[in-house]
Write an enzyme that holds these catalytic residues in place. Sequence first.
Site, PDB file in Angstrom:
ATOM      1  N   PRO A  11       0.780  -1.259   0.077  1.00 31.06           N
ATOM      2  CA  PRO A  11       0.014  -0.076   0.056  1.00 31.06           C
ATOM      3  C   PRO A  11       0.938   1.312  -0.081  1.00 31.06           C
ATOM      4  CG  PRO A  11      -0.176  -1.111   2.298  1.00 31.06           C
ATOM      5  CD  PRO A  11       0.594  -2.029   1.315  1.00 31.06           C
ATOM      6  N   ASN A  12       0.031   2.246  -0.708  1.00 33.51           N
ATOM      7  CA  ASN A  12       1.000   3.492  -0.642  1.00 33.51           C
ATOM      8  C   ASN A  12       2.152   3.719  -1.634  1.00 33.51           C
ATOM      9  OD1 ASN A  12      -1.339   4.751   1.100  1.00 33.51           O
ATOM     10  ND2 ASN A  12       0.057   3.826   2.686  1.00 33.51           N
ATOM     11  N   ARG A  19       5.415  11.197  -2.357  1.00 31.38           N
ATOM     12  CA  ARG A  19       4.941  10.921  -0.972  1.00 31.38           C
ATOM     13  C   ARG A  19       6.204  11.015  -0.212  1.00 31.38           C
ATOM     14  NH1 ARG A  19       4.375   5.341   1.743  1.00 31.38           N
ATOM     15  NH2 ARG A  19       3.488   5.892   3.724  1.00 31.38           N
ATOM     16  N   TYR A  24      11.433   8.508   1.093  1.00 35.15           N
ATOM     17  CA  TYR A  24      11.404   7.753  -0.026  1.00 35.15           C
ATOM     18  C   TYR A  24      11.911   7.842  -1.289  1.00 35.15           C
ATOM     19  CZ  TYR A  24       7.752   5.612   3.107  1.00 35.15           C
ATOM     20  OH  TYR A  24       7.318   5.213   4.600  1.00 35.15           O
ATOM     21  N   ASN A  75       8.076  -5.702  -1.362  1.00 34.43           N
ATOM     22  CA  ASN A  75       7.888  -4.704  -0.548  1.00 34.43           C
ATOM     23  C   ASN A  75       6.354  -4.437   0.101  1.00 34.43           C
ATOM     24  OD1 ASN A  75       7.974  -2.231   0.876  1.00 34.43           O
ATOM     25  ND2 ASN A  75       8.995  -1.114  -0.741  1.00 34.43           N
ATOM     26  N   ALA A  78       3.172  -0.903   4.697  1.00 34.51           N
ATOM     27  CA  ALA A  78       2.623  -0.955   6.052  1.00 34.51           C
ATOM     28  C   ALA A  78       2.448  -2.266   6.409  1.00 34.51           C
ATOM     29  CB  ALA A  78       1.810   0.008   5.974  1.00 34.51           C
ATOM     30  N   GLU A  99      12.562  -9.654   1.097  1.00 30.68           N
ATOM     31  CA  GLU A  99      11.988  -8.433   1.596  1.00 30.68           C
ATOM     32  C   GLU A  99      12.843  -7.313   1.295  1.00 30.68           C
ATOM     33  OE1 GLU A  99      10.318  -6.650   5.772  1.00 30.68           O
ATOM     34  OE2 GLU A  99      11.158  -8.684   5.888  1.00 30.68           O
ATOM     35  N   HIS A 101      12.791  -2.825   1.513  1.00 22.13           N
ATOM     36  CA  HIS A 101      12.051  -1.587   1.949  1.00 22.13           C
ATOM     37  C   HIS A 101      13.097  -0.362   1.387  1.00 22.13           C
ATOM     38  CE1 HIS A 101       9.256  -3.363   4.416  1.00 22.13           C
ATOM     39  NE2 HIS A 101      10.145  -4.379   5.015  1.00 22.13           N
ATOM     40  N   ARG A 108      13.681   4.336  11.822  1.00 22.74           N
ATOM     41  CA  ARG A 108      12.353   5.173  11.807  1.00 22.74           C
ATOM     42  C   ARG A 108      11.448   4.695  13.146  1.00 22.74           C
ATOM     43  NH1 ARG A 108       9.382   4.455   6.392  1.00 22.74           N
ATOM     44  NH2 ARG A 108       8.202   6.154   7.442  1.00 22.74           N
TER      45      ARG A 108
END
Length: 149
Positions: A11-12, A19, A24, A75, A78, A99, A101, A108
């Site tokens: 998502p996103n 964003r 990012y 990825n 969230a 995985e 990111h 973070r």
Amino acid sequence: MRPIVLVLNGPNLNLLGTREPATYGHETLADISALCGRAAEEFGLAVEFRQTNHEGELLDWIHGARGRCAGILINPAAWTHTSVAIRDALVASELPVIEVHLSNVHAREPFRHHSFVSAIAQAVMCGFGSHGYRLALEHFSQRFKEQGA
């Protein structure tokens, strides 16, 4: 026939480039898709690149990879921190998983430090920006060559 790596984005991530660019970066998801296409060509792989904001759709894609793809680069965004369902689907796929990111999730907010995916992943790339996708594809390529796939 080239081994297929399913590249999934949660998502996103469709908002990349606009964003939170300080976190990012300025690359768009289309830029990352193109990077993956070039890397796949270089490493002798085929990629299917997808993004969704709907968890059920992501689960269906993971289920569909079983027996058809050679690996999954994900990825989960969230959902990394919330979805046991995605973790379980990845295990059920019986495929190697990496995985990825864009940001260093460990630098973070504390809630981002836990991943349901990391424990079942072959490798985790975080903080490399889009280059993490390329590194993951290179790793898959090397692994498949070693296995004679």
